[in-house]
Structures are given as structure tokens and as C-alpha cells.
Design an enzyme around this catalytic site. Structure first.
Site, PDB file in Angstrom:
ATOM      1  N   GLU A 162       0.839  -1.206   0.000  1.00 12.98           N
ATOM      2  CA  GLU A 162       0.000   0.000   0.000  1.00 12.98           C
ATOM      3  C   GLU A 162       0.873   1.255   0.000  1.00 12.98           C
ATOM      4  OE1 GLU A 162      -2.602  -0.337   3.340  1.00 12.98           O
ATOM      5  OE2 GLU A 162      -3.973  -1.684   2.309  1.00 12.98           O
ATOM      6  N   GLU A 321      -6.381  -7.541  -0.313  1.00 13.00           N
ATOM      7  CA  GLU A 321      -6.825  -7.546   1.088  1.00 13.00           C
ATOM      8  C   GLU A 321      -8.254  -7.071   1.188  1.00 13.00           C
ATOM      9  OE1 GLU A 321      -4.691  -5.014   3.751  1.00 13.00           O
ATOM     10  OE2 GLU A 321      -2.750  -5.577   2.944  1.00 13.00           O
ATOM     11  N   GLU A 369      -2.700  -5.098  15.653  1.00  8.87           N
ATOM     12  CA  GLU A 369      -3.862  -5.530  14.877  1.00  8.87           C
ATOM     13  C   GLU A 369      -4.503  -6.792  15.437  1.00  8.87           C
ATOM     14  OE1 GLU A 369      -3.180  -3.439  10.645  1.00  8.87           O
ATOM     15  OE2 GLU A 369      -2.111  -5.339  10.902  1.00  8.87           O
TER      16      GLU A 369
HETATM   17  C1  GAL Z   1      -4.023  -2.566   5.358  1.00  2.00           C
HETATM   18  C2  GAL Z   1      -2.605  -3.086   5.499  1.00  2.00           C
HETATM   19  C3  GAL Z   1      -2.558  -4.387   6.281  1.00  2.00           C
HETATM   20  C4  GAL Z   1      -3.417  -4.291   7.506  1.00  2.00           C
HETATM   21  C5  GAL Z   1      -4.824  -3.930   7.105  1.00  2.00           C
HETATM   22  C6  GAL Z   1      -5.778  -3.844   8.256  1.00  2.00           C
HETATM   23  O1  GAL Z   1      -4.010  -1.195   5.117  1.00  2.00           O
HETATM   24  O2  GAL Z   1      -2.015  -3.300   4.251  1.00  2.00           O
HETATM   25  O3  GAL Z   1      -1.217  -4.652   6.631  1.00  2.00           O
HETATM   26  O4  GAL Z   1      -2.906  -3.314   8.350  1.00  2.00           O
HETATM   27  O5  GAL Z   1      -4.804  -2.669   6.482  1.00  2.00           O
HETATM   28  O6  GAL Z   1      -7.080  -3.488   7.838  1.00  2.00           O
END
Ligand code: GAL
Length: 670
Positions: A162, A321, A369
Site C-alpha cells: 500500500e 486484502e 492488529e
Molecule cells: C491494510 C494493510 C494491512 C493491515 C490492514 C488492516 O491497510 O495493508 O497490513 O494493516 O490494512 O485493515
């Protein structure tokens, strides 16, 4: 014109020609003891996982100290995955620099607009323009490419993560130097820059490139030069792209046969990167998307997926993702309702995704997280989430024939333009309440309400193919774009635009002679003054709708311009609110206020019907069902929270439950 990727899809380790959808997650084995790894691959096979993204945040583990490499664990994980027929989208691991690097080289840390250092402790704390960071990162990329370039599990390279998510705007001295270089390339001479930036204003005239800085925080209640601000946004997107290219060149040189991607972030209000300008850099487009709760949450999901599909030129793309259930970064993080996990996944597939992946495989026990959902939740495999994941795996296997099929273009489109997004929301404007993406999404919701498919397409793309084009808040209209719009309407196209469109050129200089200067003749209207509304003000229109945020004092200047709707109340009472000029078979309509989805729906019904664009759905299902088409497959989504009788489309007795999805072959066969 955008540069579409040349499209090389995943290099599957076995049976490369078998159609299949990719299914998996970010896999972070370094968070777990080795004993868990075997269990991971066993459960992955149960779920039907066939690919994982590996090593995204593994820099500190791979390179524990300068000059010291530890690949043993990664070798073992790569082999283990391969032995279990799970392919790997291998990250270059450069997203988050390790503490030894930031301690030795604090000059790689980004600086905010107030001059404060962004300290390590979270992630992505690096300057996109830092030569020191780049040297260390490219050494890591080289080491990974050399070590794993021939590994049979390797299906694609995943650059960084990202890009720009946390470090898009850096105001450091490195950034200042790179900004100066970028400006030099854009303008050639300081005089030309002075002209573009209107620096006669407030005594800002430059006599040397080195005097120019990023738009750092200036005097309180004052405003940095607006063109400087806009150019800094353009520069920041380009600087990240430059970094992307640097990693990609290392990978292409070392492993020319392995496709390269990076995960975009087309979602919500995330706006610092012009992804339409990035797509051509990659072998295939990848995106991350998270649903943000709210009344238009589902429409936003579809809008984003649709835009990614069009950035990818209609070709398959990779959903890198999304979440199985709750995230951890909202103020309140709600779990998904039953059915949402599959519905959200299939929305992406319907709009062109050939890969459905999640963040992350196993929910973390520690770290920032740990309350973010995953494919295997804290509760373990005996859980509703894991059962839903496994069910999705089965569905995706059944949908294998969808893989590789192109999105079927709609007849209508919404233009999406990063330049207008960035510029229209800048400071010292008639209103700071205007939100570019929200207006675009409102039009998308109106299309969904009418059951008319619409594509969301970059303004730099080939939108002339559409019969009806809505260009909300197209604020920046350089001469060539004005000419394209003229030619489009001249050739019979139907254009709809809104308040605060056609106002400035590429330097954010106003087109003079009355607004909307660049589109005045095309629309056949002239506006002397804007009429923005205060937060508690609204304006009633004579079609029963209510405007907010904005109005315009419109004069009609061409007899071919028709007034479709007038203001009934407020400062513009009796004046035109919505106009339409049809000089020939084409037309150009103007909507001067914010109507929201409810107000736009009946208006769009009129505009679409005048353009001859109709719904492909039976009348009873319009607004209730979202339709998306890929090749011979029609995807039906239930937009309501009650069961829907879809027998008119799918055959007698067929019902679409709330949050359910149905995939039909043309002709109606499920
Ligand atoms: C994204 C990121 C992941 C994780 C995810 C959580 O922005 O690439 O590593 O943090 O968000 O929603």
C-alpha cells in the site's frame, strides 16, 4: 490515456492454464512459532486457499542487522507452502524499515508539514525520496530476488505494501530536493513556474529552483500557494511511483518472467495516489478494500471495485486484502453479519477480481492488529468465520469458469479524476464542505437505485464509448479535456456535470468570463457568482427535491439550453437549478446543487431516459438488485434486507436472500 497494465497474471506453479480464482490471505508466519506453520497449511487446504502473500512486514526478521541475512525460516515456509500446493505472492518486505536502520539513519524518517519527525514505532516510517532508504531497500529486494527468483512457489512479486498509506506526504529536505527536480521537469524554467503558480500574488516570485519548498505550514490563518499545494500532491503521487519503479526494475532485471504487482488502496477517502496513472507500471492491478460502515457502505464497496476494474482496463485484477469480519482501525469495529463475507468478496469478483484475499490468515495474538479479524480468528477453526471462509473457498472453486472473463462495459459512466479531487477540496475556496468522492458516490447510488449499470472510469480513460457520462465536480478542466468534452457531445454523447465543474485549468487558474469557463458554451449557461450554502441552509427545488452545500446564480445564454428544474426557495428562487443544452443529438446537463442519492435518483431517471439509456433489470427488481456482468456471467446482489423474488431473471421460484449473491449464465441458468 491511462496506461493499462500489459497483463501478465499469476505464474501458477502447477497446471498454469487451468482456470481458477486465487484465494488466500496475507500470511505472517513470523508472528508464530514454527509448530503453528504446519497447522496453518493444513487449515489452508481445508479452506481451499491456493495463494498467500508472504513477508510483507518481515524486513527485521530477514535482515536482523546491517549485512546479516536470515533466510532459513523463509526458505522453510516457502518450501512448506509449495509442498502443499499453495502459491506465493512474495513481498519485497520493504514496507516497514527495522529499528537498526532508523537508528543508524534517522535521515530516512518522514517529516510532517510542521517540520516534526515521524518517529519509528508503528510502520511505513520512511521518506519516498530518501536515497539512503532506497539503497537499503533495493539491497533487500535484490537479495530476495536472487534467493527466491527460481523458487517454484513464486507466483508474483508484491512490491512494498500500500505505497503511500502512511507516508504519502513528506515535507523533508529530501522531499524538497526531489520536488524541485520534479518542478524543473514540469516547467523547464523558473519563469514558467512563476507564471503557473501566479507568484506575483503575495510577493512569492522565485528567482532560483532552490528557493522552492514543499507547502510547509505557513503563517496562521494564511494559505500556502494553491498551485504549489496541487503540484505537491501530484509530485507526491509521482514520487511514490518512482519508488515503485525502482523496486520493479530490480525485480524485472533479476526475474523477467515473474509478474510484478503492488496493492492499491482504492477505497473510501484514501486519495493521495493517482492509481489510474500507476496501472501501466504493473503486470496486473491489485487492490485492498475495507468496508466503512454507513448508509452507502455497500454502494461504496461496489463503486471502488468498479473503479479498480476500469483502472485495470476491464482485465482481471487481484483483491489483495479485505476483511473477513471486523477491522481494528474504526472508532467502533463491528463484526460482519452472516453472509457479508461472501457477498463482499463476490462484489469484487463481479467487478473483475480473479483473486479474493484477506488481511490476514491467522488473527494476531499480539501487536496493534490483534482485534482485526482474519481467516482463522482467535476462536480457532471451530468458528463461524472459519466456516464462512471455507464455504467461500468452495464457492470460488465452483466459480472457476469466471476467471479470465472480462468485465462487460456498461452504457453509462461516472468520470473519476484525481486532479479534480485534489484541487476541488483545497483551502480558500467558496466552501470547504465540498467532498469530491461523496458526490461521485451519490451519483453511483442513484444509478444503482435505478438499476442502471454504470462504470466508474478514470477521466484520463477512453470514456467516449459511453452513451451517458456523468462528470461530478469536474473542477479542473485543461483545454484538451474541454475539447474532448465538446467533441463527445458534438458526436451525440450525453454529458452531465455538476456544481464547481469547469472552473480552472491545470494550474488552478480560473477560466475567465463567467463560470464554468471551460464548459460555459457547451452547457449554454453563465454564472457570475457562486451561492454556497451554510450548514443549516437548504434550497427547495420545484421537482420536490432539496439542495444542500451549493447553489449557483445561473443565467441561460443559449436558446438551446432548457431549464429542467428551478429553485423554489432561497437566494436563487425562480432561477435555474438544473439545465440541459441539446444542440444536436448529444446534450450537456448541469446540476448546480448537492441533491444526495434520493434527490439525484428521479433526476437521473429523466436524464438517462433522454439519453436513451435504460435498465437491464425487470422493473420490479430495479433498485433492489445490483447487476454486474462478466463475460457470460451475470452477478445479482440483493441490495435490500429482505428476501427478493428474482424469478423474472433466474427462473420460477428463485429467491435471493438478504446479503445473498446469485451468479447466472446468460439466459438465466444458475
Ligand atoms: C491494510 C494493510 C494491512 C493491515 C490492514 C488492516 O491497510 O495493508 O497490513 O494493516 O490494512 O485493515
Amino acid at each position: 490515456m491511462p496506461h493499462h497494465p500489459r497483463h501478465r497474471w499469476l505464474r501458477w506453479p502447477s497446471e498454469p492454464d487451468r482456470p481458477r480464482l486465487a484465494f488466500g490471505a496475507d500470511y505472517n508466519p513470523e508472528q508464530w512459532p514454527r509448530e503453528v506453520w504446519r497447522d496453518d497449511v493444513r487449515a489452508m487446504k481445508t479452506a481451499g486457499v491456493n495463494i498467500v502473500s508472504l513477508a510483507i512486514f518481515s524486513w527485521a526478521r530477514i535482515q536482523p542487522r546491517e549485512g546479516v541475512w536470515d533466510f532459513a525460516w523463509l526458505d522453510e515456509v516457502m518450501d512448506l507452502l509449495h509442498g502443499n500446493e499453495i502459491a506465493v505472492d512474495l513481498a519485497t518486505a520493504t514496507a516497514s524499515p527495522p529499528p537498526w536502520l532508523t537508528a543508524a539513519h534517522p535521515e530516512i524518517l518522514p517529516v510532517d508539514r510542521e517540520g516534526h519527525t515521524r518517529w519509528p514505532g508503528a510502520r511505513q516510517h520512511w521518506r519516498p525520496t530518501s536515497p539512503v532508504f532506497r539503497a537499503h531497500a533495493l539491497a533487500l529486494v535484490t537479495a530476495l530476488a536472487e534467493r527466491y527468483g527460481e523458487h517454484p512457489a513464486l507466483a508474483a512479486w508484491h512490491i512494498n505494501n500500500e505505497l503511500g498509506c502512511h507516508n504519502a506526504y513528506d515535507y523533508s529536505d529530501d522531499a524538497a530536493r526531489a520536488f524541485q527536480e520534479w518542478l524543473r521537469r514540469r516547467y523547464g524554467t523558473v519563469d514558467e513556474l512563476n507564471r503557473a503558480w501566479a507568484t506575483t500574488f503575495w510577493s512569492q516570485r522565485y528567482s532560483d529552483w532552490e528557493q522552492i519548498l514543499p507547502p510547509r505550514l505557513s503563517a496562521p490563518s494564511s494559505y500556502p500557494n494553491p498551485t504549489q499545494q496541487l503540484d505537491f500532491k501530484r509530485f507526491s503521487s509521482d514520487a511514490l511511483r518512482d519508488y515503485l519503479r525502482a523496486e520493479r526494475e530490480v525485480l524485472r532485471a533479476a526475474t523477467p518472467d515473474v509478474p510484478v504487482t503492488t496493492n492499491f488502496l482504492v477505497m473510501g477517502d484514501t486519495g493521495p495516489v493517482d492509481y489510474a496513472a500507476w496501472a501501466g507500471e504493473l503486470d496486473f492491478v491489485a487492490n485492498d478494500h475495507y468496508v466503512i460502515p454507513g448508509p452507502q457502505a455497500r454502494d461504496e464497496l461496489s463503486f471502488s471495485a468498479n473503479l479498480v476494474g476500469n483502472i485495470a482496463g476491464g482485465l482481471p485484477w487481484y483483491l489483495m486484502e479485505h476483511s473477513t469480519s471486523a477491522v481494528n482501525w474504526q472508532p467502533v469495529n463491528k463484526a460482519k453479519a452472516p453472509g457479508e463475507l461472501a457477498r463482499d468478496s463476490l462484489t469484487h469478483v463481479a467487478h473483475g477480481a480473479d483473486a479474493v484475499c484477506f488481511f490476514q490468515w491467522r488473527q494476531s495474538a499480539g501487536g496493534a492488529e490483534k482485534y482485526h479479524s482474519a481467516m482463522v480468528p482467535h476462536a480457532g477453526e471451530d468458528s463461524a468465520v472459519f466456516r464462512a471462509v471455507t464455504e467461500l473457498g468452495t464457492t470460488l472453486r465452483e466459480l472457476a469458469p469466471v476467471a479470465g472473463t472480462p468485465r462487460e462495459p456498461a452504457r453509462a459512466a461516472i468520470l473519476f479524476d484525481w486532479d479534480s479531487w485534489w484541487a476541488s477540496e483545497q483551502d480558500s475556496h467558496p466552501s470547504d464542505r465540498l467532498r469530491y468522492r461523496r458526490e461521485a458516490l451519490d451519483w453511483y447510488s442513484a444509478f444503482l437505485e435505478l438499476g442502471i449499470r454504470a462504470d466508474v472510469v478514470p477521466a484520463s480513460g477512453a470514456w467516449e464509448r459511453y452513451e451517458l457520462v456523468v462528470a461530478p465536480i469536474l473542477y479542473v478542466v485543461p483545454r484538451p479535456l474541454a475539447d474532448r468534452l465538446d467533441a463527445y457531445v458534438g458526436a451525440g454523447g450525453h454529458l452531465v456535470t455538476t456544481y464547481f465543474s469547469g472552473i480552472v485549468d491545470e494550474h488552478e487558474h480560473v477560466w475567465l468570463g463567467g463560470y464554468p469557463g471551460a464548459l460555459r458554451d457547451l452547457l449554454g449557461i453563465r454564472i457570475e457568482e457562486f451561492g454556497p450554502l451554510l450548514d443549516d441552509e437548504t434550497a427547495e427545488l420545484d421537482d420536490g427535491s432539496t439542495g444542500a452545500l451549493w447553489t449557483d446564480r445561473i443565467d441561460i445564454v443559449d436558446p438551446a439550453t432548457e431549464v429542467l428544474v428551478r429553485y423554489k426557495t432561497g437566494e436563487q428562487a425562480g432561477r435555474p437549478a438544473v439545465t440541459r443544452r441539446a444542440p444536436g443529438p448529444g446534450s450537456a446537463a448541469y446540476v448546480s446543487t448537492r441533491l444526495g442519492p434520493a434527490g439525484l435518483t428521479p433526476l437521473l431517471a429523466t436524464l438517462a431516459s433522454r439519453a436513451g439509456v435504460t435498465s437491464e433489470l425487470p422493473a420490479a427488481l430495479r433498485g433492489h438488485v445490483e447487476l454486474a456482468v462478466r463475460g457470460p456471467h451475470r452477478f445479482l446482489f440483493n441490495r435490500t434486507d429482505r428476501p427478493l423474488d428474482v424469478s423474472a431473471l433466474a427462473g420460477p421460484g428463485r429467491v435471493l436472500a438478504p446479503r445473498a449473491v446469485m451468479v447466472l449464465l446468460h439466459g438465466g441458468t444458475p
